[in-house]
Design an enzyme around this catalytic site. Sequence first.
Site, PDB file in Angstrom:
ATOM      1  N   LYS A  37     -42.828 -56.435   2.359  1.00  0.00           N
ATOM      2  CA  LYS A  37     -43.894 -55.422   2.295  1.00  0.00           C
ATOM      3  C   LYS A  37     -44.878 -55.749   3.530  1.00  0.00           C
ATOM      4  O   LYS A  37     -44.804 -56.648   4.165  1.00  0.00           O
ATOM      5  CB  LYS A  37     -44.755 -55.660   1.013  1.00  0.00           C
ATOM      6  CG  LYS A  37     -45.587 -56.760   0.779  1.00  0.00           C
ATOM      7  CD  LYS A  37     -46.188 -57.021  -0.481  1.00  0.00           C
ATOM      8  CE  LYS A  37     -46.858 -58.263  -0.571  1.00  0.00           C
ATOM      9  NZ  LYS A  37     -47.001 -58.537  -2.125  1.00  0.00           N
ATOM     10  N   TYR A 259     -72.708 -61.641  21.164  1.00  0.00           N
ATOM     11  CA  TYR A 259     -73.613 -60.763  20.577  1.00  0.00           C
ATOM     12  C   TYR A 259     -74.401 -61.740  19.746  1.00  0.00           C
ATOM     13  O   TYR A 259     -73.770 -62.641  19.034  1.00  0.00           O
ATOM     14  CB  TYR A 259     -73.028 -59.628  19.536  1.00  0.00           C
ATOM     15  CG  TYR A 259     -72.366 -58.675  20.405  1.00  0.00           C
ATOM     16  CD1 TYR A 259     -73.196 -57.650  21.183  1.00  0.00           C
ATOM     17  CD2 TYR A 259     -70.802 -58.164  20.497  1.00  0.00           C
ATOM     18  CE1 TYR A 259     -72.538 -56.489  21.801  1.00  0.00           C
ATOM     19  CE2 TYR A 259     -70.389 -57.111  21.109  1.00  0.00           C
ATOM     20  CZ  TYR A 259     -71.294 -56.386  21.841  1.00  0.00           C
ATOM     21  OH  TYR A 259     -70.670 -55.317  22.462  1.00  0.00           O
TER      22      TYR A 259
HETATM   23  C1  LIG Z   1     -46.512 -60.102  -2.477  1.00  0.00           C
HETATM   24  C2  LIG Z   1     -45.938 -60.326  -3.904  1.00  0.00           C
HETATM   25  C3  LIG Z   1     -44.937 -61.316  -3.831  1.00  0.00           C
HETATM   26  C4  LIG Z   1     -44.841 -62.452  -2.657  1.00  0.00           C
HETATM   27  O1  LIG Z   1     -45.913 -63.256  -2.810  1.00  0.00           O
HETATM   28  P1  LIG Z   1     -46.177 -64.397  -1.862  1.00  0.00           P
HETATM   29  O2  LIG Z   1     -47.465 -65.148  -2.354  1.00  0.00           O
HETATM   30  O3  LIG Z   1     -46.752 -63.867  -0.461  1.00  0.00           O
HETATM   31  O4  LIG Z   1     -45.017 -65.384  -2.008  1.00  0.00           O
HETATM   32  C5  LIG Z   1     -44.167 -61.544  -4.998  1.00  0.00           C
HETATM   33  N1  LIG Z   1     -44.500 -60.643  -5.890  1.00  0.00           N
HETATM   34  C6  LIG Z   1     -45.137 -59.577  -5.789  1.00  0.00           C
HETATM   35  C7  LIG Z   1     -45.161 -58.890  -7.136  1.00  0.00           C
HETATM   36  C8  LIG Z   1     -46.153 -59.194  -4.748  1.00  0.00           C
HETATM   37  O5  LIG Z   1     -46.899 -58.236  -4.776  1.00  0.00           O
END
Ligand SMILES: *Cc1c(COP(=O)(O)O)cnc(C)c1O
Length: 368
Positions: A37, A259
């Site tokens: 994702k 800054y």
């Molecule tokens: C993002 C996600 C993962 C992966 O999690 P990691 O901690 O990056 O391994 C797995 N399952 C779901 C439902 C997620 O949203």
Amino acid sequence: MGQLYSGILEINLSAVRHNWRTVSQLYSGQDCGAVVKANAYGLGYAPIVQALYSEGCRTFFVANYLEALEVQKLLEGKARIFVLQGCPRGLEKEFVRRKLIPVLISEAMLARWCAASESDAPCAIKVNTGMNRLGMSEAEFSLWIKDPLRWRMARPVLIMSHMACADTPEHPLNKLQLDRFVQLESLAKQYYPDARSSLANSAALFLGEQWHFDIARPGIALYGGREGIPEEIDLQPVATLSLPILQLRQLEAGEWVGYGGVFCAESPMTIAVASCGYADGLLRSLSNVAVGDFRGFSVPLLGRVSMDSCAFDLSAIPLEQMPVEGELIEMIGARSSLTLQAKRAGTISYELLTGLGERLQKRYIENN
Ligand SMILES: *Cc1c(COP(=O)(O)O)cnc(C)c1O
């Protein structure tokens, strides 16, 4: 020619393959998938998906429909794609036609899916076991599954849930979620003997084999983040972020940097002003706390991160090895790890990685 990009993000595809192989070898279930994702955690769908596919990964998870379309273009039907946020209202036929598998996250979404799709189109069902983010309640799920009128109308190929505290092994919720999921899984398999089960993200795989179930959903472990992953596990860093030096500057004692003047030199010193700032995802919370690396020398970040630049203390570097304009300071990499840098910023590797911006040049490399 001057500096074209605000920074260079080098992505090691061999390391991604190595990490997936490592995770899938220690995984005791049937099918080690990969979560890709958010543009494969900011690293780029195409090269990452191809690297994982070439290593043998055949089950991919994305967050939503648009991401699924991106990944599907690359996979051309050669692997399964699960969509973690499920099927938006009205897209049911589209999911079926494209063979995308929605993770149905509520009773309402499941009902819509059953009404609109053909009964043999595969779906996944997510149940809440204690995180209270997405998923049907346990009660809704057991009522639904025991109702013969309803369950004939869907074909769940996967029953899943998600762990809230897997990166904190001692947290009591881990065992509680496991126990609840074991119940749900055995109930589900009474009605759908062919359905698979999935509970573990990266960190949950290291809680113990009981958490593994049939399909694993690692994300961050593939991309070099180490939250909740034991040190002895041989995962390789994937992303290296290097910042080109724009200017060197001599400071007198008593002079301020950047800054807000939040850093003041106590004695004369040389600093480097480098390209890359919070507009590139170099979080402003890295101000005054991050430490970069120049050829093995630690170079602390001085003062506040600006939108397009930041400054480093070069005091540790001997005169004859001082960098010149255009040379690179490593901000994330083998010597300044993603997870440590994120921790310094008060966040997690996930946020740092997915926030890295469009102005960076992405370079894909093989091997270390
Ligand atoms: C993002 C996600 C993962 C992966 O999690 P990691 O901690 O990056 O391994 C797995 N399952 C779901 C439902 C997620 O949203």
